[in-house]
Design an enzyme around this catalytic site. Sequence first.
Site, mmCIF file in Angstrom:
data_model
loop_
_atom_site.group_PDB
_atom_site.id
_atom_site.type_symbol
_atom_site.label_atom_id
_atom_site.label_comp_id
_atom_site.label_asym_id
_atom_site.label_seq_id
_atom_site.Cartn_x
_atom_site.Cartn_y
_atom_site.Cartn_z
ATOM 1 N N HIS A 22 47.722 1.748 6.160
ATOM 2 C CA HIS A 22 49.098 2.355 6.498
ATOM 3 C C HIS A 22 48.442 3.453 7.552
ATOM 4 O O HIS A 22 49.104 3.734 8.690
ATOM 5 C CB HIS A 22 49.772 3.169 5.138
ATOM 6 N N LYS A 46 61.154 -1.864 -8.131
ATOM 7 C CA LYS A 46 59.762 -1.864 -8.471
ATOM 8 C C LYS A 46 59.267 -0.501 -9.377
ATOM 9 O O LYS A 46 59.973 0.665 -8.882
ATOM 10 C CB LYS A 46 59.185 -1.404 -7.004
ATOM 11 N N ARG A 95 49.495 -7.658 8.410
ATOM 12 C CA ARG A 95 48.129 -7.949 8.067
ATOM 13 C C ARG A 95 47.674 -9.565 8.279
ATOM 14 O O ARG A 95 47.562 -10.114 9.428
ATOM 15 C CB ARG A 95 47.755 -7.607 6.760
ATOM 16 N N SER A 133 48.149 -1.666 -1.184
ATOM 17 C CA SER A 133 48.239 -0.701 -2.162
ATOM 18 C C SER A 133 48.023 -1.414 -3.749
ATOM 19 O O SER A 133 47.527 -0.692 -4.559
ATOM 20 C CB SER A 133 49.671 -0.207 -2.278
HETATM 21 O O1 PNS Z 1 55.519 -1.063 1.517
HETATM 22 P P1 PNS Z 1 56.816 -1.802 1.039
HETATM 23 O O2 PNS Z 1 56.980 -1.666 -0.401
HETATM 24 O O3 PNS Z 1 56.357 -3.382 1.403
HETATM 25 O O4 PNS Z 1 58.121 -1.478 1.642
HETATM 26 C C1 PNS Z 1 59.192 -2.073 1.436
HETATM 27 C C2 PNS Z 1 60.339 -1.130 2.075
HETATM 28 C C3 PNS Z 1 60.345 0.145 1.215
HETATM 29 C C4 PNS Z 1 60.408 -1.166 3.533
HETATM 30 C C5 PNS Z 1 61.724 -1.747 1.778
HETATM 31 O O5 PNS Z 1 61.978 -2.316 0.441
HETATM 32 C C6 PNS Z 1 63.098 -1.123 1.991
HETATM 33 O O6 PNS Z 1 63.525 -1.127 3.299
HETATM 34 N N1 PNS Z 1 63.687 -0.595 1.042
HETATM 35 C C7 PNS Z 1 64.878 0.268 1.143
HETATM 36 C C8 PNS Z 1 66.064 -0.535 0.596
HETATM 37 C C9 PNS Z 1 66.680 -1.539 1.666
HETATM 38 O O7 PNS Z 1 67.015 -1.161 2.890
HETATM 39 N N2 PNS Z 1 66.508 -2.841 1.107
HETATM 40 C C10 PNS Z 1 67.020 -4.103 2.059
HETATM 41 C C11 PNS Z 1 65.915 -4.447 3.009
HETATM 42 S S1 PNS Z 1 66.408 -5.883 3.919
#
Ligand code: PNS
Length: 177
Positions: A22, A46, A95, A133
Amino acid sequence: MTQKSSFIAIFPGSFDPITMGHLDIIRRASTLFPKIIVAVADPLHKKTMFTLEERIKLVKESVQGIPNVEVQGFTGLLVDFAKKVGARAIIRGLRAVSDFEYEFKMAWMNRRMYPEVETIFLIPSEEYAYLASSLVKEIALLGKDVDGLVPPPVEKKIRETILGKYKESKGPSLEFD
Ligand code: PNS
């Protein structure tokens, strides 16, 4: 069209915890955009190892010294956060090929909800191509050091909390995503 001088890019994620991968993406993004907001999510589905406050604190400590970077927590939809802060771009790290499907679905869905924001993918340094992570948490929960995989503030936190608990307990608890 917004001028480059006000171009805000957000780098969203769960950061549970922030890894060297990150940080590598944040460093690369900070050379490309005048302002990066690292957006720490409070994920709906989560269960996280660290609370939102802990994750924000660890990200803040980890990005110290990187220019143009700010850290904020958010709840709800990412596109609503992007609108609120006036972001023009969402940065995501890619990645392996396995990341593509999930990332494309999210990028298209975010575009559908808010076409004014573009998703931009950056690739980390090769040495972090395998880093996640979830692996860091599993390694820590199973009692091994994660030095070099996470920034020093995270390493310290894991040593003080997770590794300490592992030694006291009969075994690990893998109840996180
Ligand atoms: O590091 P991650 O867990 O892959 O990040 C995922 C994240 C937090 C970017 C994604 O889950 C997110 O945008 N969550 C906020 C809720 C949202 O907007 N959901 C719709 C996504 S299309």
